[in-house]
Scaffold this active site. Structure first.
Site, PDB file in Angstrom:
ATOM      1  N   ASP A 182       3.649  65.062 -48.854  1.00  0.00           N
ATOM      2  CA  ASP A 182       2.729  65.966 -49.500  1.00  0.00           C
ATOM      3  C   ASP A 182       1.620  65.146 -50.760  1.00  0.00           C
ATOM      4  O   ASP A 182       1.817  64.953 -51.543  1.00  0.00           O
ATOM      5  CB  ASP A 182       3.478  66.581 -50.632  1.00  0.00           C
ATOM      6  CG  ASP A 182       4.426  67.754 -49.663  1.00  0.00           C
ATOM      7  OD1 ASP A 182       3.786  68.217 -48.589  1.00  0.00           O
ATOM      8  OD2 ASP A 182       5.477  67.787 -50.436  1.00  0.00           O
ATOM      9  N   HIS A 199     -10.430  66.891 -42.521  1.00  0.00           N
ATOM     10  CA  HIS A 199     -10.981  66.782 -43.928  1.00  0.00           C
ATOM     11  C   HIS A 199     -10.831  68.581 -44.484  1.00  0.00           C
ATOM     12  O   HIS A 199     -11.699  69.214 -45.150  1.00  0.00           O
ATOM     13  CB  HIS A 199     -12.873  66.721 -43.565  1.00  0.00           C
ATOM     14  CG  HIS A 199     -13.916  65.224 -42.964  1.00  0.00           C
ATOM     15  ND1 HIS A 199     -13.476  65.802 -42.031  1.00  0.00           N
ATOM     16  CD2 HIS A 199     -14.619  64.924 -43.379  1.00  0.00           C
ATOM     17  CE1 HIS A 199     -14.261  64.634 -41.581  1.00  0.00           C
ATOM     18  NE2 HIS A 199     -14.737  64.240 -42.571  1.00  0.00           N
ATOM     19  N   LYS A 205      -8.602  55.933 -40.213  1.00  0.00           N
ATOM     20  CA  LYS A 205      -8.023  54.908 -39.731  1.00  0.00           C
ATOM     21  C   LYS A 205      -9.041  54.214 -39.493  1.00  0.00           C
ATOM     22  O   LYS A 205      -9.975  54.408 -38.903  1.00  0.00           O
ATOM     23  CB  LYS A 205      -7.083  55.557 -38.306  1.00  0.00           C
ATOM     24  CG  LYS A 205      -6.290  53.985 -38.184  1.00  0.00           C
ATOM     25  CD  LYS A 205      -4.913  54.057 -39.037  1.00  0.00           C
ATOM     26  CE  LYS A 205      -4.430  52.428 -39.224  1.00  0.00           C
ATOM     27  NZ  LYS A 205      -2.890  53.066 -40.292  1.00  0.00           N
TER      28      LYS A 205
HETATM   29  P1  NAD Z   1       1.782  42.846 -40.572  1.00  0.00           P
HETATM   30  O1  NAD Z   1       0.640  42.107 -39.566  1.00  0.00           O
HETATM   31  O2  NAD Z   1       1.819  42.430 -41.758  1.00  0.00           O
HETATM   32  O3  NAD Z   1       2.397  42.436 -39.757  1.00  0.00           O
HETATM   33  C1  NAD Z   1       2.905  42.904 -38.638  1.00  0.00           C
HETATM   34  C2  NAD Z   1       3.846  41.484 -37.295  1.00  0.00           C
HETATM   35  O4  NAD Z   1       4.119  42.263 -36.567  1.00  0.00           O
HETATM   36  C3  NAD Z   1       3.718  40.363 -37.457  1.00  0.00           C
HETATM   37  O5  NAD Z   1       4.724  39.789 -38.392  1.00  0.00           O
HETATM   38  C4  NAD Z   1       2.990  39.997 -36.322  1.00  0.00           C
HETATM   39  O6  NAD Z   1       3.604  38.707 -36.146  1.00  0.00           O
HETATM   40  C5  NAD Z   1       4.323  41.243 -35.592  1.00  0.00           C
HETATM   41  N1  NAD Z   1       3.955  41.216 -34.332  1.00  0.00           N
HETATM   42  C6  NAD Z   1       2.821  41.788 -33.364  1.00  0.00           C
HETATM   43  N2  NAD Z   1       2.722  41.703 -31.708  1.00  0.00           N
HETATM   44  C7  NAD Z   1       3.632  41.379 -32.414  1.00  0.00           C
HETATM   45  C8  NAD Z   1       4.896  41.965 -30.993  1.00  0.00           C
HETATM   46  N3  NAD Z   1       4.149  42.339 -29.477  1.00  0.00           N
HETATM   47  N4  NAD Z   1       6.315  41.271 -30.568  1.00  0.00           N
HETATM   48  C9  NAD Z   1       6.908  41.156 -31.975  1.00  0.00           C
HETATM   49  N5  NAD Z   1       6.302  41.684 -33.228  1.00  0.00           N
HETATM   50  C10 NAD Z   1       4.276  41.727 -33.096  1.00  0.00           C
HETATM   51  O7  NAD Z   1       1.320  44.555 -39.993  1.00  0.00           O
HETATM   52  P2  NAD Z   1       2.439  45.421 -41.165  1.00  0.00           P
HETATM   53  O8  NAD Z   1       1.746  45.992 -41.855  1.00  0.00           O
HETATM   54  O9  NAD Z   1       3.297  44.694 -41.159  1.00  0.00           O
HETATM   55  O10 NAD Z   1       1.871  46.972 -40.193  1.00  0.00           O
HETATM   56  C11 NAD Z   1       3.452  46.690 -39.060  1.00  0.00           C
HETATM   57  C12 NAD Z   1       3.191  48.181 -38.319  1.00  0.00           C
HETATM   58  O11 NAD Z   1       3.461  48.677 -39.199  1.00  0.00           O
HETATM   59  C13 NAD Z   1       1.353  48.664 -37.591  1.00  0.00           C
HETATM   60  O12 NAD Z   1       2.266  49.496 -36.229  1.00  0.00           O
HETATM   61  C14 NAD Z   1       1.169  49.224 -39.081  1.00  0.00           C
HETATM   62  O13 NAD Z   1       0.474  50.343 -38.004  1.00  0.00           O
HETATM   63  C15 NAD Z   1       2.466  50.329 -39.599  1.00  0.00           C
HETATM   64  N6  NAD Z   1       2.524  51.132 -41.205  1.00  0.00           N
HETATM   65  C16 NAD Z   1       2.024  49.357 -41.905  1.00  0.00           C
HETATM   66  C17 NAD Z   1       1.802  50.255 -43.202  1.00  0.00           C
HETATM   67  C18 NAD Z   1       1.062  49.077 -44.135  1.00  0.00           C
HETATM   68  O14 NAD Z   1       2.016  49.543 -45.118  1.00  0.00           O
HETATM   69  N7  NAD Z   1       1.408  47.783 -43.416  1.00  0.00           N
HETATM   70  C19 NAD Z   1       1.660  51.491 -43.460  1.00  0.00           C
HETATM   71  C20 NAD Z   1       2.555  52.088 -42.171  1.00  0.00           C
HETATM   72  C21 NAD Z   1       2.032  52.148 -40.781  1.00  0.00           C
END
Ligand code: NAD
Length: 487
Positions: free
Chosen positions: A113, A78, A120
């Site tokens: 920043d 926070h 989460k």
């Molecule tokens: P998403 O659900 O849109 O895509 C994830 C993809 O990974 C899916 O297509 C899924 O089928 C695939 N997947 C899942 N398990 C898998 C495996 N074992 N092997 C291969 N592929 C697999 O999710 P996203 O928003 O793209 O997020 C992906 C990662 O990025 C996560 O770790 C998330 O925390 C991180 N992230 C996302 C954002 C965002 O803006 N969406 C921001 C920061 C971090």
């Protein structure tokens, strides 16, 4: 404040490596804290721990009868408000994972920043197996539960998409919150990653992928990094592989290929991989994936049913953008890339990282590389509070000024500029131009700051993650100190 019944995960790899993301994040924190002996250990502990964890069960009526779902919202820090962090829908999510991801959000925001604390949320649900009706009912009820306990609100806690959620869920969240707070002028700032028609911002959906591109481009043009890791300058002649073809992975692949000029030679998904050393046609592959939800049958590349086949594909850059703990001691030896750009949160375990660093592989860590999402979320939140699209006041003014400057240049030189040059001028910035420019500057500045810290002790450390954590801790520490709570 909230129920604290946080569940825990005790996952280990086949080789016995601890895969509990919370333990891994804590270990990284401890390593960075050791490098900062001048800092008060009590304040450091306050920075490390998760402030609130709300874990709850909620009922949802479905056409098959009532069902109970499990949800979380963790508030890690926070020191800045509101708190910010995505909502994950996954069948195997647990309390430790949510707390770890919330901590990563605090450090990520500090690095780029963005003036938020980290948070989460998650629901234990497999969105691939549920109907749209069930997902909507779960999302609305989850929002209601958060609002009920003050875990959501424009000045309190602002969710965003994460794995398994997207614009659609964010629109349901804002609609539910708005219904619960009639007339609230800032209600639309209660979440980010919304559709543009519901107060979203142009450029948010692609933001995390685009941030990865800017981060990679900056690292591959940084003299210190190139010398330290023995890399050739630039992205244009590089090949790359992406794991995870969802929001982050598909946008990163498209932008790195189209704007960076690098060649996409492999993609991995949960149900198989595709590779082509001559380059994959990204648009055709994406269309195939969206239609069939498998790479099987894609004519432009070699298919393998092994979801880990992407690891062995020869390439310069590997972008793991699926989920945590994908690169472990069990499979790290297969990697041929010289650069790992972490799109997902926690995709490389510490054991695997140590092996990669021994081979002088540049690892660009999650808390820097995927911070593009939260950066543009910050822009969206600020847009919602200002109730006006960025650039609206400036666009006509800038366009006129460019026209006048062009006319002056033509008059002074007695020459006319070409049609091609004229086309790009006199338009003024669109919202998406400003968002991209803000994101680019943020990623470039952050990398320079990380490198300065990483090399600061004169030891020429190759450990960029350590540098990232040190930057983050220093900033959160300074924030606590200026709050006046600490001596
Ligand atoms: P998403 O659900 O849109 O895509 C994830 C993809 O990974 C899916 O297509 C899924 O089928 C695939 N997947 C899942 N398990 C898998 C495996 N074992 N092997 C291969 N592929 C697999 O999710 P996203 O928003 O793209 O997020 C992906 C990662 O990025 C996560 O770790 C998330 O925390 C991180 N992230 C996302 C954002 C965002 O803006 N969406 C921001 C920061 C971090």
């Amino acid at each position: 404040m909230a129920t604290k019944k946080a569940s825990t995960s005790h996952a280990t790899s086949a080789g016995g490596e601890d895969l509990n993301l919370k333990h891994l994040v804590d270990r990284q924190f401890a390593r960075a804290a050791e490098m900062l002996p001048e800092f008060d250990p009590v304040i450091l502990e306050q920075i490390r721990i998760c402030n609130n964890v709300y874990e709850f069960s909620f009922p949802v009526r479905t056409k098959d009868g009532p069902r109970i779902f499990q949800g979380w919202r963790a508030e890690h820090s926070h020191h800045r408000k509101p708190l910010k962090g995505g909502i994950r829908y996954a069948p195997d999510v647990d309390g430790d994972e949510v707390q770890a991801l919330a901590a990563l959000m605090t450090y990520k925001c500090a690095i780029v920043d963005v003036p938020f604390g980290g948070s989460k949320g998650a629901v234990k649900i497999d969105p691939r197996k549920e109907s749209v009706e069930v997902i909507e009912a779960v999302t609305r009820r989850y929002t209601f539960e958060l609002a009920h306990k003050n875990f959501i609100g424009p000045g309190v806690n602002v969710p965003a998409p994460d794995m398994g959620t997207g614009e659609r869920e964010m629109a349901w969240i804002v609609d539910t919150y708005d219904a619960m707070h009639p007339g609230g002028l800032d209600n639309f700032a209660c979440t980010t990653g919304k559709p543009v028609s519901q107060g979203g911002i142009r450029g948010r959906t692609e933001a995390t992928g685009r941030g990865i591109y800017y981060g990679l481009r900056e690292a591959l043009n940084n003299d210190d990094a190139l010398k330290l890791f023995g890399l050739k300058r630039g992205l244009a002649d590089k090949t790359f592989v992406v794991q995870g073809f969802g929001n982050v992975g598909s946008h990163a692949a498209s932008i790195i290929a189209k704007e960076g000029g690098a060649k996409l030679v492999g993609v991995g998904e949960w149900n198989g991989c595709v590779e082509n050393a001559k380059g994959l046609d990204i648009d055709a592959l994406l269309a195939h994936w969206k239609e069939h939800k498998t790479f099987k049958g894609f004519a432009g590349g070699k298919y393998s049913a092994d979801p880990k086949a992407f690891l062995g594909v020869a390439c310069d850059i590997l972008v793991p953008a699926a989920r945590e703990n994908e690169i472990t001691l069990d499979n790290v030896a297969k990697i041929q890339a010289k650069v790992i750009a972490e799109g997902a949160n926690g995709p490389v375990t510490p054991g695997a990282e140590a092996e990669l660093l021994k081979k002088s592989i540049l690892i660009l860590p999650d808390i820097y590389m995927n911070a593009g999402g939260v950066t543009v979320s910050y822009f969206e939140w600020a847009k919602n509070l200002s109730h006006m699209r960025f650039g609206r006041l400036l666009k006509g003014f800038e366009a006129d000024r460019e026209h006048r400057m062009l006319a002056a240049v033509e008059q002074l030189t007695n020459k006319q500029v070409s049609e091609a040059t004229r086309t790009g001028l006199g338009k003024g910035p669109e919202e998406v131009d400003l968002v991209r420019s803000g994101l680019q500057g943020t990623m470039e500045d952050a990398y320079r700051e990380i490198m300065k810290t990483q090399l600061g002790n004169g030891k020429k450390s190759k450990d960029t993650r350590l540098g990232c954590y040190m930057v983050a801790i220093k900033k959160v520490y300074a924030s606590y100190q200026s709050l006046g709570i600490w001596p």
